[in-house]
Design an enzyme around this catalytic site. Structure first.
Site, PDB file in Angstrom:
ATOM      1  CG  ASP A   1      -2.035  -1.033   1.105  1.00  0.00           C
ATOM      2  OD1 ASP A   1      -2.226  -1.594   0.014  1.00  0.00           O
ATOM      3  OD2 ASP A   1      -2.711  -1.280   2.122  1.00  0.00           O
TER       4      ASP A   1
ATOM      5  CG  ASP B   1       0.081  -4.189 -10.456  1.00  0.00           C
ATOM      6  OD1 ASP B   1      -0.989  -4.439 -11.047  1.00  0.00           O
ATOM      7  OD2 ASP B   1       1.128  -4.858 -10.635  1.00  0.00           O
TER       8      ASP B   1
END
Length: 264
Positions: free
Chosen positions: A142, A168
């Site tokens: 994160d 991502d």
């Protein structure tokens, strides 16, 4: 000054005109000079009606304030539905909504400027992100995504758009840019990212990503532009991915390999 007309006044006026007595010019002129009735009381034999202008204005102001508050609340909820909670960027829904508006703007601009208008879409996919999650945990992942988001925002102009499509995968909309300029700019961004790292628990996590670039104009559909940019991103990723040691490229029969090499 507020005027009050009573039943007696009305009866006096009627008497002046209908009881056979001489017409009273002074009384007639006095009634004509009376100011108009505004916001006061109108009295008659049946009832008294009171109109308070300040009270009505206050109620109207409260209603307007309530409507404005509800409008702000709706806008806030809509922004939540279009914002990625982790990075603060546009999410997939917000990106598609913005992209549709960009193509519509390109269509209007093209009609005005004889075919000009549009920009470049860039699809970005991080390299090795799964390994970061597996090795350092999702909290590190994160933090990594947040830093990449900041890097991308800091690498584009204010009028450009940065979004996180999910996982991502990120997207850039470089507005008012042609394909060649867009490709140069993205390569510069990728090079700058390659020189940076995300620091996590005394470990430097390098930033690497693959990208695909596709120009768009007023005649394009957003899903077609995204599909082409996505395809080019996967081609870029495949070209960057190391091939396993020992794998050889197939050669046509009758030809010997020249300077055959393998990469780790």
């Amino acid at each position: 000054m507020n005027a009050v007309v009573t039943a007696q006044d009305l009866e006096a006026i009627a008497a002046d005109h209908h009881d056979g007595l001489p017409f009273d010019r002074g009384n007639h002129d006095r009634l004509l000079r009376m100011p108009p009735l505004r916001g006061g009381r109108i009295a008659h034999s049946a009832a008294i009606v009171t109109v308070e202008a300040p009270a009505l204005e206050s109620q109207l102001a409260e209603a307007r304030a309530t409507i404005a508050e509800q409008r702000d609340r709706i806008a806030y909820l809509e922004s939540l539905s279009m914002t990625d909670e982790l990075t603060g960027l546009l999410n997939r829904r917000g990106f598609f909504s913005h992209f549709r508006r960009e193509i519509a703007a390109a269509r209007r601009q093209g009609a005005k400027e004889n075919g000009k208008g549009g920009g470049v879409l860039v699809i970005i996919d991080l390299d090795g992100f799964k390994r970061i999650n597996d090795t350092h945990g999702h909290i590190a992942g994160d933090a990594y995504l947040r830093q990449v988001a900041q890097l991308l925002v800091g690498s584009v102009r204010e009028e450009d758009v940065v979004a996180r499509l999910g996982g991502d995968e990120f997207a850039l909309l470089l507005t008012n840019t042609d394909a060649d300029c867009g490709d140069v700019r993205v390569r510069q961004i990728a090079a700058a990212a390659g020189r940076s790292c995300v620091r996590w628990n005394n470990t430097d996590l390098p930033v690497r990503f693959s990208f695909g670039v596709q120009s768009y104009g007023g005649d394009d559909r957003e899903e077609d532009v995204i599909r082409l940019a996505d395809s080019r991103m996967y081609s870029n990723k495949a070209g960057r991915r190391p091939r396993p040691a020992g794998r050889k490229t197939a050669q046509p029969s009758g030809h010997r390999p020249v300077n055959a090499r393998t990469t780790a």
